[in-house]
Design a protein around this motif. Structure first.
Motif, PDB file in Angstrom:
ATOM      1  N   HIS A  46       0.816  -1.223   0.000  1.00 30.84           N
ATOM      2  CA  HIS A  46       0.000   0.000   0.000  1.00 30.84           C
ATOM      3  C   HIS A  46       0.846   1.269   0.000  1.00 30.84           C
ATOM      4  O   HIS A  46       0.390   2.331   0.392  1.00 30.84           O
ATOM      5  CB  HIS A  46      -1.012  -0.033   1.150  1.00 30.84           C
ATOM      6  N   ARG A  50       0.982   1.675  -5.186  1.00 32.07           N
ATOM      7  CA  ARG A  50      -0.412   2.035  -5.475  1.00 32.07           C
ATOM      8  C   ARG A  50      -0.558   3.267  -6.361  1.00 32.07           C
ATOM      9  O   ARG A  50      -1.677   3.696  -6.657  1.00 32.07           O
ATOM     10  CB  ARG A  50      -1.164   2.292  -4.162  1.00 32.07           C
ATOM     11  N   THR A 158     -11.216  -8.160  -0.349  1.00 36.70           N
ATOM     12  CA  THR A 158     -10.203  -8.672   0.571  1.00 36.70           C
ATOM     13  C   THR A 158     -10.417  -8.094   1.976  1.00 36.70           C
ATOM     14  O   THR A 158      -9.683  -8.407   2.919  1.00 36.70           O
ATOM     15  CB  THR A 158      -8.786  -8.327   0.067  1.00 36.70           C
ATOM     16  N   ASN A 184      -4.776  -8.420  -2.095  1.00 34.19           N
ATOM     17  CA  ASN A 184      -4.665  -8.322  -3.546  1.00 34.19           C
ATOM     18  C   ASN A 184      -3.338  -7.670  -3.958  1.00 34.19           C
ATOM     19  O   ASN A 184      -2.688  -8.102  -4.914  1.00 34.19           O
ATOM     20  CB  ASN A 184      -5.854  -7.495  -4.037  1.00 34.19           C
TER      21      ASN A 184
HETATM   22  O1  PYC Z   1      -4.573  -5.181  -1.263  1.00 35.91           O
HETATM   23  O2  PYC Z   1      -6.422  -6.328  -1.265  1.00 35.91           O
HETATM   24  C1  PYC Z   1      -5.818  -5.264  -1.319  1.00 35.91           C
HETATM   25  C2  PYC Z   1      -6.592  -3.992  -1.414  1.00 35.91           C
HETATM   26  C3  PYC Z   1      -7.870  -3.847  -1.817  1.00 35.91           C
HETATM   27  C4  PYC Z   1      -8.157  -2.495  -1.731  1.00 35.91           C
HETATM   28  C5  PYC Z   1      -7.040  -1.850  -1.297  1.00 35.91           C
HETATM   29  N1  PYC Z   1      -6.105  -2.804  -1.090  1.00 35.91           N
END
Ligand code: PYC
Ligand code: NDP
Length: 335
Positions: A46, A50, A158, A184
């Motif tokens: 994250h 991103r 998730t 994810n």
């Molecule tokens: O990493 O699963 C993930 C995710 C979904 C939305 C933000 N991060």
């Protein structure tokens, strides 16, 4: 090659980039601090990873980078917010002080948020509450990528759950985790790095178990962690994130007209508790008894320990990032 960059410089570059991509001053600042904080703490799924998803959401108009949330005081212990199709971070920024005020007055307070894109890690949402002496819980739904236990179609996101508790003289105890076997973002990182996934992480488009991140991401799905137990937690995040808050369920999110958009505009619910209104004995002392017992029993690493260690190291020596990613960021920040 890995190079090091200071937290302040990373925030500066990210903010400049977001300002060039249809964000208000406040939203650009919040996104930049959140993303740089994730990178600083080694929360790579994250962090700057991103950027692409956030920019695609902004460029296609899927998310409004200038949205101003609306906050409603609906009950002595409850706030309700409409993110107005913006990011979740400005909503929390607006609600944080009144939520704590309510928790102080009532012992507990709840914030439910709808129409807000939550695309970040959960610990930055809740750690600040614990630093102010509160227990905080976060329940969030995202976009459909997880099959319910025994099911054959993606229903859940998730859907992360976060918990933070204050400690005396130590960083807060914080855990935040997806209700899927893997986030994810981590599956995408495994694909980028050419790594297979652990068995039990996902299925391919025909529902067969697979360890291939491509097969999971291209038509396949993730599994809940821990079988039916993780599946029930994912269900709870849908109920608390979407149904209670009035947001979309993960399976209702349709961004097919917004190529590359990646930020889910589900819902979020935060619960903030004043621990001094709990049992007669000191919360802080009792928490230390538990932590002592956990350590004595042989678990040396608590959730959050890795992040705090990364934070200390990054603040002392700079945040490690790949030279290529930094060059790309400098380009995005200047064009
Ligand atoms: O990493 O699963 C993930 C995710 C979904 C939305 C933000 N991060
Ligand atoms: P992890 O499985 O990596 O970690 C979950 C928690 O367990 C963390 O608090 C972590 O602490 C702790 N932990 C990990 N390993 C150990 C260990 N060996 N001993 C003790 N504690 C441990 O997280 P996930 O993959 O489930 O999620 C990754 C991130 O993705 C999270 O920040 C989550 O919030 C975010 N996410 C966001 C979503 C969204 O919709 N916005 C959706 C899904 C995930 P530490 O951090 O210190 O390692």
């Amino acid at each position: 090659m890995i190079v090091r960059i200071s937290y302040d410089e990373l925030v500066r570059l990210l903010k400049a980039m977001f300002l060039k991509h249809a964000c208000s001053e406040q939203v650009a600042t919040l996104l930049a601090e959140n993303m740089a904080g994730a990178e600083r703490d080694g929360a790579h799924s994250h962090g700057i990873f991103r950027i692409k998803g956030n920019l695609a959401s902004l460029e296609t108009g899927w998310v409004d980078g200038k949205a101003v949330p609306v906050l409603e005081d609906v009950a002595p212990g409850m706030l309700r917010a409409d993110g107005r199709n913006g990011f979740s971070l400005p909503v929390l920024e607006m609600a944080r002080a009144p939520l704590m005020q309510k928790a102080r007055a009532n012992g507990i307070a709840i914030l439910s948020v709808r129409k807000a894109h939550h695309f970040s890690a959960v610990w930055p949402d809740i750690e600040p509450f614990a630093r102010e002496g509160f227990i905080a819980l976060a329940m969030i739904n995202s976009m459909a990528s997880v099959v319910p236990y025994g099911g054959h179609r993606k229903v859940y996101g998730t859907n992360p759950f976060g918990f933070a508790a204050p400690r005396d003289g130590a960083d807060p105890l914080v855990f935040d985790q997806a209700s899927s076997a893997m986030a994810n973002g981590d599956v995408q990182i495994a694909r980028r790095e050419g790594r297979q996934l652990p068995p039990g992480t996902g299925v391919d488009r025909d529902g067969n178990p697979t360890t291939d991140p491509d097969a999971v991401l291209e038509g396949g799905a993730l599994l809940p962690f821990g079988g039916h137990k993780g599946s029930s937690l994912a269900m709870m995040m849908e109920i608390m994130g979407a149904a209670l808050a009035g947001g979309d369920y993960s399976f209702e999110i349709d961004w097919s007209d917004y190529p590359g958009a990646a930020t889910p505009h589900g819902g979020q619910t935060y619960i903030v508790i004043d621990p001094n209104r709990g049992a007669v004995n000191s919360f802080a002392d009792r928490l230390e008894v538990l932590i002592g017992e956990i350590h004595d029993a042989g678990q040396s690493r608590l959730p959050g320990d890795r992040r705090y260690a990364n934070r200390r190291e990054s603040l002392a020596r700079g945040i490690p990032v790949s030279e290529a990613a930094l060059a790309e960021l400098r380009h995005l920040a200047s064009t």
